[in-house]
Scaffold this motif. Structure first.
Motif, PDB file in Angstrom:
ATOM      1  N   LEU A 133       3.035  24.362  11.805  1.00 30.72           N
ATOM      2  CA  LEU A 133       4.089  25.179  10.326  1.00 30.72           C
ATOM      3  C   LEU A 133       5.504  25.019  10.719  1.00 30.72           C
ATOM      4  O   LEU A 133       6.194  24.586   9.526  1.00 30.72           O
ATOM      5  CB  LEU A 133       3.728  26.275  10.664  1.00 30.72           C
ATOM      6  CG  LEU A 133       2.180  27.746  10.073  1.00 30.72           C
ATOM      7  CD1 LEU A 133       2.830  28.028  11.071  1.00 30.72           C
ATOM      8  CD2 LEU A 133       3.227  27.407   8.546  1.00 30.72           C
ATOM      9  N   PHE A 134       5.715  24.549  11.826  1.00 28.77           N
ATOM     10  CA  PHE A 134       7.443  24.180  12.195  1.00 28.77           C
ATOM     11  C   PHE A 134       7.940  23.192  12.253  1.00 28.77           C
ATOM     12  O   PHE A 134       7.290  22.374  12.353  1.00 28.77           O
ATOM     13  CB  PHE A 134       8.188  24.937  13.193  1.00 28.77           C
ATOM     14  CG  PHE A 134       7.519  26.036  13.400  1.00 28.77           C
ATOM     15  CD1 PHE A 134       8.586  27.499  12.717  1.00 28.77           C
ATOM     16  CD2 PHE A 134       6.473  27.574  13.476  1.00 28.77           C
ATOM     17  CE1 PHE A 134       8.578  28.443  12.907  1.00 28.77           C
ATOM     18  CE2 PHE A 134       5.999  28.141  13.198  1.00 28.77           C
ATOM     19  CZ  PHE A 134       7.962  29.313  13.378  1.00 28.77           C
ATOM     20  N   PRO A 135       8.671  22.822  11.282  1.00 33.59           N
ATOM     21  CA  PRO A 135       9.530  21.101  11.618  1.00 33.59           C
ATOM     22  C   PRO A 135      10.023  21.013  12.337  1.00 33.59           C
ATOM     23  O   PRO A 135      10.605  21.855  13.143  1.00 33.59           O
ATOM     24  CB  PRO A 135      10.333  20.734  10.454  1.00 33.59           C
ATOM     25  CG  PRO A 135      11.109  22.273  10.153  1.00 33.59           C
ATOM     26  CD  PRO A 135       9.752  23.318  10.597  1.00 33.59           C
ATOM     27  N   ALA A 136      10.693  19.907  13.042  1.00 36.30           N
ATOM     28  CA  ALA A 136      10.810  19.481  14.185  1.00 36.30           C
ATOM     29  C   ALA A 136      12.791  19.408  14.372  1.00 36.30           C
ATOM     30  O   ALA A 136      13.167  19.250  15.265  1.00 36.30           O
ATOM     31  CB  ALA A 136      11.607  17.304  14.267  1.00 36.30           C
ATOM     32  N   LYS A 137      12.534  19.253  12.416  1.00 35.75           N
ATOM     33  CA  LYS A 137      14.161  19.435  12.564  1.00 35.75           C
ATOM     34  C   LYS A 137      14.796  20.478  11.515  1.00 35.75           C
ATOM     35  O   LYS A 137      14.330  20.632  10.051  1.00 35.75           O
ATOM     36  CB  LYS A 137      14.948  18.137  12.792  1.00 35.75           C
ATOM     37  CG  LYS A 137      16.133  17.845  12.532  1.00 35.75           C
ATOM     38  CD  LYS A 137      17.138  17.360  11.752  1.00 35.75           C
ATOM     39  CE  LYS A 137      18.989  17.318  11.762  1.00 35.75           C
ATOM     40  NZ  LYS A 137      19.580  15.686  12.184  1.00 35.75           N
ATOM     41  N   LYS A 138      15.836  21.311  12.463  1.00 33.38           N
ATOM     42  CA  LYS A 138      15.620  23.064  10.992  1.00 33.38           C
ATOM     43  C   LYS A 138      16.695  22.460  10.085  1.00 33.38           C
ATOM     44  O   LYS A 138      17.067  21.019   9.783  1.00 33.38           O
ATOM     45  CB  LYS A 138      16.927  23.072  11.861  1.00 33.38           C
ATOM     46  CG  LYS A 138      18.083  24.867  11.302  1.00 33.38           C
ATOM     47  CD  LYS A 138      18.565  25.491  11.700  1.00 33.38           C
ATOM     48  CE  LYS A 138      19.163  26.424  11.028  1.00 33.38           C
ATOM     49  NZ  LYS A 138      20.320  27.189  10.822  1.00 33.38           N
ATOM     50  N   GLY A 139      16.215  23.188   8.855  1.00 30.47           N
ATOM     51  CA  GLY A 139      16.104  22.091   7.241  1.00 30.47           C
ATOM     52  C   GLY A 139      15.140  21.731   7.139  1.00 30.47           C
ATOM     53  O   GLY A 139      14.884  21.141   5.189  1.00 30.47           O
ATOM     54  N   MET A 140      14.165  20.702   7.615  1.00 30.70           N
ATOM     55  CA  MET A 140      13.431  20.071   6.321  1.00 30.70           C
ATOM     56  C   MET A 140      12.174  20.335   6.023  1.00 30.70           C
ATOM     57  O   MET A 140      12.043  19.769   5.643  1.00 30.70           O
ATOM     58  CB  MET A 140      12.752  18.909   8.197  1.00 30.70           C
ATOM     59  CG  MET A 140      13.546  17.860   9.064  1.00 30.70           C
ATOM     60  SD  MET A 140      13.219  16.917  10.625  1.00 30.70           S
ATOM     61  CE  MET A 140      11.920  16.031   9.654  1.00 30.70           C
ATOM     62  N   GLN A 141      12.146  21.930   6.140  1.00 35.98           N
ATOM     63  CA  GLN A 141      10.839  22.173   5.491  1.00 35.98           C
ATOM     64  C   GLN A 141      11.218  22.685   4.630  1.00 35.98           C
ATOM     65  O   GLN A 141      10.534  23.109   3.333  1.00 35.98           O
ATOM     66  CB  GLN A 141      10.398  23.861   6.705  1.00 35.98           C
ATOM     67  CG  GLN A 141      11.707  25.218   6.078  1.00 35.98           C
ATOM     68  CD  GLN A 141      12.744  24.886   7.596  1.00 35.98           C
ATOM     69  OE1 GLN A 141      13.361  24.024   7.632  1.00 35.98           O
ATOM     70  NE2 GLN A 141      14.194  25.864   7.113  1.00 35.98           N
TER      71      GLN A 141
END
Length: 652
Positions: free
Chosen positions: A75-83
């Motif tokens: 659910l959570f991407p490795a880097k903020k904003g990638m979602q």
């Protein structure tokens, strides 16, 4: 699974900016079904074990954490904003998800041989799994909660390895090998799978899911209407309604930032329209929403860990938290009243507000799940059984009306949502377990206690202030639950053993100051979230939030010196006197912070009010009398001055 879940642009953007928990992937592609399956499975697993009995703690914790880690990497991407840009889950996160689940479930399958290895020695493969498992926990925590707690955990691990190189004798220790640290933290009961994750797997998950069920029975909207029907017509009614609604919603959600955005999207614009400054409107919502974590019956997740640390039942924690929580919200309520008086802001017209009688006749049944859960805990049910009964009652209540009735698809979504809400808490308590494990391995707790005593010179007020500062600084980077675990492990024993303080008072002390970090500048995420909605200056919003929530900085000192507010050694006359003087003290202190009492206060009058308030809050008869006299003097002076101004205006 909702792959393209609609998001409210304004509120959701603020949540994504200030609340790490909301930065999950929008598009999961074919992996959406896997996420739904794992989410429903995790929730059903906890419902089943909550009713029929939990597994052995290591197995229960491994299934709890392993499934959560798998969901986090999906659910959570490795880097903020990638979602926002990814169309599906990248291959490397799929590998991490299933690797994390395999390593955790390995404990479940091979638990007997792992327990035997404590005597015969761990296999190299077990050592590798433990190292990788710890790294995956840290990475999952970084994605869901943020980097600060990972940095703290990383520093503690380095401290465990390189302790012998520290020149200060107070902190140095012989040092431990990496394989010993990893196996201790992963396979022993004092690390990742220690008390915090055990409590999370037994109690916290079920109560978080209970909160999700209440949200989906539309109880949040009912709380808003109830608050406005009770307080909206009085002076500064919009702010008072915001405080009341946030207190009600906060005790269900337990999230400072999430509740600020959820309630604030509605209340902050109304407060601004009524005449409150944007910074004050945002601060009112942030300070009230933050207090939800100390408001019974649910409180924050840390309250359940406190129950285990103190060895008491949850009803004891609930009752102990009740009076301080009421004083906290009373302080904010009074602050909004004086600010409204100062600015001449009146209440809303009666016809614009919900009718209380009609509202209760139509929707009063929505309070039943809260009544049920409080009642079952108070009569002696275990927290698991009380949560299960509360969840069932919430579901049955949702069937009463068509608009709240859950279809099969909605029920599946709610089960999945229950798992999603718990993910950041699970990751945070697992990492907090690492920190607590290091404290146990190295004896850091005793070293910290020695340091506190040395720095404070053995003087209790100085020791309390040092502990307060440590809690607030840790709270700027750590979630409340992790902050509490660290401070309860390290700082609380020092205060209890050295000064002979009441254990529940000390634990409540560190619990409170970990929470108020959310509204204390410079890092005050709840205040920043409110400022984003109000389009206000974030730092000024934080300062206003501290002014309004001044009770949270004073009340912990009260119950340290007089635990009667926590219902310890209660006698009716003493308790009534303590509550009345604390209330009057909060009245004076809030007035001093806002700068208005009967009329606008001069600087020296504010000083007298602050001094009088503090004297009345202090649990001692002579100080109470002196404080009341100071407050009465200011009241008389301002009343005479106001009457004189009215007379002059009439003469003109």
């Amino acid at each position: 699974m909702r792959e393209s879940q609609p998001r409210e642009s304004g509120a959701q953007a603020i949540l994504e900016k200030y609340d790490r928990e909301s930065q999950f992937r929008l598009n999961l592609g074919k992996w959406g079904l896997i996420v739904t399956f794992l989410g429903v499975y995790l929730t059903v697993f906890h419902l089943y074990t909550g009713y029929f009995g939990v597994l052995p703690s290591q197995k229960q914790g491994a299934i709890h954490l392993g499934t959560a880690l798998g969901l986090i990497f999906l659910l959570f991407p490795a880097k903020k904003g990638m979602q926002k840009h990814q169309k599906t889950v990248p291959w490397y996160d799929i590998i991490l998800a299933f690797l994390a689940m395999y390593i955790s479930y390995h404990k479940v399958i091979f638990l007997d041989s792992i327990l035997q290895s404590r005597i015969t020695g761990y296999h190299p493969f077990d050592m590798i799994l433990s190292i990788v498992g710890i790294l995956l926990v840290l990475e999952a925590t970084r994605r869901t909660v943020g980097l600060p707690i990972v940095i703290v955990a990383g520093i503690t691990i380095l401290y465990t390895i390189f302790g012998k190189y520290i020149p200060t004798q107070l902190l140095s220790h012989p040092g431990f090998s990496i394989d010993r640290i990893a196996t201790n933290l992963w396979y022993q009961e004092s690390g990742v799978f220690g008390t915090p994750i055990q409590i999370s797997s037994k109690f916290i998950f079920l109560f978080l899911f209970f909160g999700v069920m209440l949200v989906h029975t539309r109880i949040g909207a009912f709380f808003n209407d109830l608050a406005f029907s009770l307080t909206g017509r009085y002076t500064g009614g919009t702010a008072k309604a915001a405080v009341s609604a946030s207190a009600l919603q906060g005790m269900v959600s337990g999230s400072s930032v999430g509740n600020t955005v959820a309630s604030g999207s509605f209340t902050i614009p109304m407060m601004k329209k009524a005449g409150f400054k944007p910074e004050f409107a945002a601060a009112t919502e942030a300070s009230a929403s933050t207090g939800g974590q100390i408001m019974p019956p649910l409180m924050g997740a840390a309250a359940f860990i406190m129950m285990e640390y103190l060895g008491v039942d949850f009803s004891t924690i609930m009752l102990a938290a009740l009076v301080p929580a009421m004083l906290y919200f009373t302080g904010i309520f009074i602050g909004t009243h004086f600010e409204a008086k100062k600015r001449g802001i009146v209440g809303l017209p009666k016809e614009a507000l919900p009718n209380f009688k009609k509202l209760m006749l139509r929707n009063g049944y929505m309070l039943l799940p809260l009544i049920v859960i409080v009642g079952t805990i108070m009569i002696g049910f275990t927290p698991q059984r009380a949560a299960i009964i509360g969840i069932v009652s919430a579901y049955l209540i949702s069937l009463i009306r068509k608009e709240s009735r859950l279809s099969l698809k909605q029920t599946i979504y709610v089960l999945e949502e229950g798992a999603r809400v718990a993910l950041p808490v699970i990751a945070a308590v697992a990492t907090a377990g690492i920190i607590a494990g290091v404290v146990s391995i190295t004896g850091l707790g005793a070293k910290f206690a020695t340091g506190i005593i040395a720095l404070s010179g053995g003087i209790l007020p100085f020791a309390l202030m040092l502990t307060m500062v440590a809690c607030i600084i840790l709270g700027m980077g750590l979630p409340t639950t992790a902050n509490y675990v660290v401070t309860a492990t390290v700082a609380a024993p020092a205060l209890i053993n050295t000064f002979g303080l009441e254990p529940i008072a000390v634990h409540m002390f560190v619990f409170y100051f970990g929470i108020v970090a959310d509204i204390t500048p410079p890092v005050c995420l709840a205040a920043y979230a409110g400022a984003g909605i109000a389009k206000a200056n974030p730092f000024r919003t934080g300062l206003n939030a501290v002014k309004l929530a001044i009770a949270a900085f004073i009340i912990p000192y009260i119950f340290i010196y007089d635990p009667i507010l926590l219902l310890v050694d209660v006698t009716i006359p003493h308790f009534v006197l303590a509550v009345v003087t604390a209330f009057l003290g909060m009245l004076a202190v809030s007035s001093a912070m806002i700068g208005f009492f009967v009329s606008n206060s001069r600087i020296w009058e504010r000083v007298l009010l602050m001094l009088g308030g503090l004297l009345m809050i202090h649990p001692e008869v002579y100080s109470n009398v002196a404080g009341f006299l100071l407050m009465a003097i200011v009241w008389l002076l301002q009343r005479n001055r106001k009457n004189g101004e009215v007379s002059q205006s009439a003469a003109v």
